[in-house]
Design a protein around this motif. Sequence first.
Motif, mmCIF file in Angstrom:
data_model
loop_
_atom_site.group_PDB
_atom_site.id
_atom_site.type_symbol
_atom_site.label_atom_id
_atom_site.label_comp_id
_atom_site.label_asym_id
_atom_site.label_seq_id
_atom_site.Cartn_x
_atom_site.Cartn_y
_atom_site.Cartn_z
ATOM 1 N N ASP A 1 7.499 -1.619 -9.022
ATOM 2 C CA ASP A 1 6.264 -1.852 -8.282
ATOM 3 C C ASP A 1 6.510 -2.806 -7.107
ATOM 4 O OD1 ASP A 1 3.283 -1.723 -7.973
ATOM 5 O OD2 ASP A 1 3.516 -3.876 -8.357
ATOM 6 N N LEU A 2 7.313 -3.848 -7.351
ATOM 7 C CA LEU A 2 7.674 -4.770 -6.269
ATOM 8 C C LEU A 2 8.392 -4.016 -5.153
ATOM 9 C CD1 LEU A 2 8.082 -7.628 -5.040
ATOM 10 C CD2 LEU A 2 10.195 -7.746 -6.390
ATOM 11 N N LEU A 3 9.317 -3.145 -5.521
ATOM 12 C CA LEU A 3 10.045 -2.359 -4.527
ATOM 13 C C LEU A 3 9.093 -1.448 -3.752
ATOM 14 C CD1 LEU A 3 12.906 -1.852 -3.459
ATOM 15 C CD2 LEU A 3 13.117 -0.031 -5.164
ATOM 16 N N LYS A 4 8.168 -0.831 -4.431
ATOM 17 C CA LYS A 4 7.184 0.040 -3.771
ATOM 18 C C LYS A 4 6.334 -0.759 -2.780
ATOM 19 C CE LYS A 4 3.449 3.285 -4.736
ATOM 20 N NZ LYS A 4 2.709 4.002 -5.776
ATOM 21 N N ARG A 5 5.900 -1.938 -3.196
ATOM 22 C CA ARG A 5 5.104 -2.779 -2.298
ATOM 23 C C ARG A 5 5.943 -3.254 -1.111
ATOM 24 N NH1 ARG A 5 3.543 -7.344 -4.372
ATOM 25 N NH2 ARG A 5 4.706 -7.264 -6.315
ATOM 26 N N ALA A 6 7.218 -3.526 -1.347
ATOM 27 C CA ALA A 6 8.113 -3.942 -0.257
ATOM 28 C C ALA A 6 8.270 -2.815 0.760
ATOM 29 C CB ALA A 6 9.472 -4.355 -0.818
#
Length: 188
Positions: free
Chosen positions: A101-106
Amino acid sequence: MAAPKIAILIESDFYEHEIWYYHYRFLEAGYDAQFVTRLWGNDAITFKGHEYHAPFECRGDLEKLDDATLDQYAALIVPSGMVSDRLRYTEDLGRIPPASDLLKRAFAKPNLLKGMICHSLWLAAPVVEIVKGRRLTCHPNLHGDALAYGASFVDEDVVVDGDLVTARTGGHAHLLAAKLIQMIEGKG
């Protein structure tokens, strides 16, 4: 002026040469390298490396990196080794793993550089839309994964596609770091 911040994911079975290189190289460049992981409610976790079992303590919690905090970073690096495989664990199969999820938001932040190297592509498995159509390189063992994710695999050591910088193996960490530093400083 505050030093540019770089977030670097960490977990057990990390590739020691790569992680220690980032630690010292970004410090040498005057950057604030911050290692983050899923802390599971702990204040810190000490991970062991893959080859030498070298300990590395992490106090940064990736689950506390909300969008406003993420905006304070110049780059996010997903390292090689087993880090991505371990971080894509989720106890709730109905939810995207927190690190994915962090990667997607990044990836939703074009001003935030994303550095992915070697087996880091595993972290994108739950969110393949982030790399679909993107030019990238990865470890040869993940060539099929890249194609299955809809990415455009490029057989080079380092590939830049806008805000995404990828490198082939952990042994290319110096090339990834150099390219990220060039781009942050507006020189490449």
